[in-house]
Design a protein around this motif. Structure first.
Motif, PDB file in Angstrom:
ATOM      1  N   ASP A 101     123.015  91.984  62.280  1.00 46.22           N
ATOM      2  CA  ASP A 101     122.666  92.154  63.701  1.00 46.22           C
ATOM      3  C   ASP A 101     123.240  90.986  64.501  1.00 46.22           C
ATOM      4  O   ASP A 101     123.716  90.018  63.928  1.00 46.22           O
ATOM      5  CB  ASP A 101     121.141  92.227  63.859  1.00 46.22           C
ATOM      6  CG  ASP A 101     120.723  93.110  65.023  1.00 46.22           C
ATOM      7  OD1 ASP A 101     121.316  92.976  66.111  1.00 46.22           O
ATOM      8  OD2 ASP A 101     119.816  93.940  64.850  1.00 46.22           O
ATOM      9  N   ILE A 102     123.197  91.086  65.828  1.00 46.54           N
ATOM     10  CA  ILE A 102     123.763  90.035  66.683  1.00 46.54           C
ATOM     11  C   ILE A 102     123.065  88.692  66.445  1.00 46.54           C
ATOM     12  O   ILE A 102     121.949  88.649  65.916  1.00 46.54           O
ATOM     13  CB  ILE A 102     123.674  90.399  68.184  1.00 46.54           C
ATOM     14  CG1 ILE A 102     122.224  90.591  68.646  1.00 46.54           C
ATOM     15  CG2 ILE A 102     124.470  91.660  68.477  1.00 46.54           C
ATOM     16  CD1 ILE A 102     122.078  90.702  70.167  1.00 46.54           C
ATOM     17  N   THR A 105     119.281  87.747  66.720  1.00 45.88           N
ATOM     18  CA  THR A 105     118.482  88.551  65.797  1.00 45.88           C
ATOM     19  C   THR A 105     118.764  88.144  64.355  1.00 45.88           C
ATOM     20  O   THR A 105     117.839  88.032  63.535  1.00 45.88           O
ATOM     21  CB  THR A 105     118.780  90.043  66.016  1.00 45.88           C
ATOM     22  OG1 THR A 105     118.418  90.389  67.346  1.00 45.88           O
ATOM     23  CG2 THR A 105     118.007  90.911  65.057  1.00 45.88           C
ATOM     24  N   MET A 128     129.149  94.788  61.888  1.00 49.66           N
ATOM     25  CA  MET A 128     129.080  94.150  63.215  1.00 49.66           C
ATOM     26  C   MET A 128     129.923  92.884  63.322  1.00 49.66           C
ATOM     27  O   MET A 128     129.958  92.266  64.389  1.00 49.66           O
ATOM     28  CB  MET A 128     127.622  93.913  63.613  1.00 49.66           C
ATOM     29  CG  MET A 128     126.879  95.224  63.913  1.00 49.66           C
ATOM     30  SD  MET A 128     125.153  94.983  64.407  1.00 49.66           S
ATOM     31  CE  MET A 128     125.343  94.131  65.970  1.00 49.66           C
ATOM     32  N   THR A 132     127.918  87.991  62.986  1.00 50.70           N
ATOM     33  CA  THR A 132     126.589  88.437  62.556  1.00 50.70           C
ATOM     34  C   THR A 132     126.235  87.880  61.172  1.00 50.70           C
ATOM     35  O   THR A 132     125.074  87.936  60.764  1.00 50.70           O
ATOM     36  CB  THR A 132     126.487  89.977  62.536  1.00 50.70           C
ATOM     37  OG1 THR A 132     127.412  90.508  61.567  1.00 50.70           O
ATOM     38  CG2 THR A 132     126.815  90.559  63.903  1.00 50.70           C
TER      39      THR A 132
ATOM     40  N   ALA B  64     113.521  92.311  63.212  1.00 51.88           N
ATOM     41  CA  ALA B  64     113.804  90.927  62.784  1.00 51.88           C
ATOM     42  C   ALA B  64     112.799  89.937  63.363  1.00 51.88           C
ATOM     43  O   ALA B  64     112.388  88.995  62.690  1.00 51.88           O
ATOM     44  CB  ALA B  64     115.210  90.517  63.213  1.00 51.88           C
ATOM     45  N   PHE B  65     112.411  90.157  64.627  1.00 50.25           N
ATOM     46  CA  PHE B  65     111.497  89.217  65.271  1.00 50.25           C
ATOM     47  C   PHE B  65     110.118  89.225  64.609  1.00 50.25           C
ATOM     48  O   PHE B  65     109.386  88.245  64.703  1.00 50.25           O
ATOM     49  CB  PHE B  65     111.381  89.527  66.776  1.00 50.25           C
ATOM     50  CG  PHE B  65     112.565  89.004  67.550  1.00 50.25           C
ATOM     51  CD1 PHE B  65     113.804  89.620  67.473  1.00 50.25           C
ATOM     52  CD2 PHE B  65     112.454  87.852  68.327  1.00 50.25           C
ATOM     53  CE1 PHE B  65     114.909  89.122  68.171  1.00 50.25           C
ATOM     54  CE2 PHE B  65     113.551  87.341  69.030  1.00 50.25           C
ATOM     55  CZ  PHE B  65     114.778  87.976  68.946  1.00 50.25           C
ATOM     56  N   LYS B  98     118.530  98.429  61.809  1.00 51.00           N
ATOM     57  CA  LYS B  98     119.917  98.414  61.317  1.00 51.00           C
ATOM     58  C   LYS B  98     119.997  98.452  59.800  1.00 51.00           C
ATOM     59  O   LYS B  98     120.756  97.709  59.184  1.00 51.00           O
ATOM     60  CB  LYS B  98     120.681  97.228  61.918  1.00 51.00           C
ATOM     61  CG  LYS B  98     120.709  97.304  63.464  1.00 51.00           C
ATOM     62  CD  LYS B  98     121.696  96.346  64.090  1.00 51.00           C
ATOM     63  CE  LYS B  98     121.820  96.535  65.591  1.00 51.00           C
ATOM     64  NZ  LYS B  98     120.629  96.191  66.379  1.00 51.00           N
ATOM     65  N   THR B 149     129.240  97.893  68.928  1.00 52.28           N
ATOM     66  CA  THR B 149     128.137  96.997  69.276  1.00 52.28           C
ATOM     67  C   THR B 149     128.552  96.003  70.372  1.00 52.28           C
ATOM     68  O   THR B 149     129.740  95.842  70.667  1.00 52.28           O
ATOM     69  CB  THR B 149     127.603  96.271  68.029  1.00 52.28           C
ATOM     70  OG1 THR B 149     128.675  95.572  67.383  1.00 52.28           O
ATOM     71  CG2 THR B 149     127.008  97.276  67.051  1.00 52.28           C
ATOM     72  N   ASN B 151     128.286  92.704  70.612  1.00 53.97           N
ATOM     73  CA  ASN B 151     128.659  91.313  70.275  1.00 53.97           C
ATOM     74  C   ASN B 151     130.176  91.143  70.148  1.00 53.97           C
ATOM     75  O   ASN B 151     130.913  92.127  69.997  1.00 53.97           O
ATOM     76  CB  ASN B 151     127.977  90.908  68.961  1.00 53.97           C
ATOM     77  CG  ASN B 151     128.400  91.792  67.792  1.00 53.97           C
ATOM     78  OD1 ASN B 151     128.512  93.003  67.947  1.00 53.97           O
ATOM     79  ND2 ASN B 151     128.672  91.209  66.656  1.00 53.97           N
ATOM     80  N   GLN B 158     135.121  97.087  64.096  1.00 56.32           N
ATOM     81  CA  GLN B 158     134.866  98.304  64.883  1.00 56.32           C
ATOM     82  C   GLN B 158     136.038  98.669  65.794  1.00 56.32           C
ATOM     83  O   GLN B 158     136.343  99.841  65.981  1.00 56.32           O
ATOM     84  CB  GLN B 158     133.609  98.125  65.741  1.00 56.32           C
ATOM     85  CG  GLN B 158     132.344  97.896  64.936  1.00 56.32           C
ATOM     86  CD  GLN B 158     131.207  97.357  65.792  1.00 56.32           C
ATOM     87  OE1 GLN B 158     131.162  97.570  66.995  1.00 56.32           O
ATOM     88  NE2 GLN B 158     130.270  96.670  65.161  1.00 56.32           N
TER      89      GLN B 158
END
Lengths: 266, 266
Positions: A101-102, A105, A128, A132, B64-65, B98, B149, B151, B158
């Motif tokens: 994830d970014i 995160t 990503m 990441t 994640a948080f 994710k 995405t 970022n 990608q």
């Protein structure tokens, strides 16, 4: 604190590259183990760990199997990781979590697996990009990047050619190995892609490969090993889960797990 | 139970495409909220939800948080998801997790997010292929596949061209939309790639797009909206997290969050 060199030494002294995968499914725990789900999974996990620690250099905890246990699953994950690190600190402990994830995160995931829990490594998806994975780079820890996975879906994208003719998984290996060193990252390469293992090894002769797909997923151990070992005769972690955990469903499951694990000695 | 049509109707009746992202960081919770971490995060989350539910159609919980909060983080995640579904069942509830893994593991993640918790959708990485997303396809639920995405790392893979000249993200959208219908999957497309949003919309005119990157990540809301809306004037969920959650760090944070959320009405 692990490094490429310390892992090589560990493997050469124990004469095994085995990583035991703790994909514990409560429905497959032998019937004589009773109690709450939490009690059963903890008793089964600690028994398997006691029975197999001599025959392996690493444990890989498949996080999905714990998340599926509901609110207390995360507690069982914590306790299992802590049990391994407090009793067998020389074993390399991998969170098979396939996160990605970014930046802000990813830092939270790194906190969860490295600070809140005592993992030495975590598996990550490369989709990503490099930024990441960067938050998971820490001294003594490894970010383990998916390159070529063992499932049939690997052909959907990973094996598809890019504009220079190279498959995507090769691009992933090249970009990540350009950016991060052999003491920082490893690559996941499925044993089911036997012919490609040799070319992965030649692309990154110094990096560790984490190899699933031996055993229940069908690939042959010795072929895998001969394709994947590095120049020092190490550089590989071969994961086996179901074949060891469920070697017996009776009260001899510990002996059966130990016997299944000991077959990986070389 | 959601479908493309029911989401379109929800958006057209509420006149907003806003998805509020609950990326709750205990360090940013206003100082007048006190207690244990669990108490503080739950009080903050429920206050934000009460203040914003009128102005949004969806909530996205960034897993994640919660994992970063240690053993009790998973409990807070459960309680937050349950709070939303019991009080505001019309809101579409996304687990921003994710995930992405082989079949038997993917089934465990589906169990965790769909059965143990009441999520309507989960974000997934496409890297391991179609067979890793299939276990998340269920009537009334959505698998939300990462395409492009927000970022900078999006350019690492990608945006790289495949052998037919198309970038990887386009291949991802084509393969997944060939296999799964508009009531089964959505795509994540970052708002920071404004020129590409239009081409994504023309590739999959009927599918929902989940769009992060508006607000703290810098993209303009109205431009994003005009590039991404479908023919019915819906088909989009635009996520905003930090800009709403931390609109004020004082005891007016609920009014400030509501005001920030109400700006997304169209």
């Amino acid at each position: 604190m692990f490094s490429k060199e310390s892992l090589d030494n560990l493997i050469l002294s124990k004469r095994t590259v085995l990583c035991v995968g703790l994909d514990t499914d409560p429905a497959k725990i032998p019937a004589h183990i009773t109690g709450t789900t939490k009690q059963k999974v903890m008793e089964f996990n600690t028994s398997i760990i006691k029975a197999t620690h001599k025959y392996c250099v690493a444990y890989k905890i498949n996080v999905a199997f714990y998340e599926a246990l509901g609110m207390e699953g995360w507690q069982i994950l914590f306790h299992t990781a802590e049990y391994i690190k407090s009793h067998y600190p020389q074993h390399f402990l991998i969170a098979d979590a396939k996160r990605g994830d970014i930046g802000n995160t990813a830092e939270r995931y790194a906190k969860a697996f490295y600070d809140e829990m005592p993992f030495d490594a975590i598996t990550l998806s490369p989709y990503m990009g490099i930024d990441t994975v960067a938050p998971f780079i820490r001294r003594g820890k490894f970010a383990i990047v998916l390159a070529l996975t063992s499932n049939t879906g690997a052909s959907d994208f990973q094996l598809q050619p890019m504009d220079d003719g190279k498959p995507l998984y090769q691009k992933v290996i090249e970009k990540f190995s350009e950016k991060f060193g052999r003491d920082e990252i490893m690559f996941v390469t499925g044993a089911t892609h036997s012919p490609m293992l040799k070319s992965v090894r030649s692309l990154v002769p110094d990096y560790y490969l984490l190899i699933p797909g031996v055993g229940a997923q069908g690939a042959d151990y010795l072929t895998t090993l001969s394709n994947a070992l590095n120049a020092s005769g190490a550089g590989v972690l071969i994961n086996s889960s179901r074949e060891i955990l469920y070697a017996s469903s009776n009260d001899d499951f510990e002996e059966a797990a130990a016997a299944a694990a000991s077959k990986y000695e070389f």
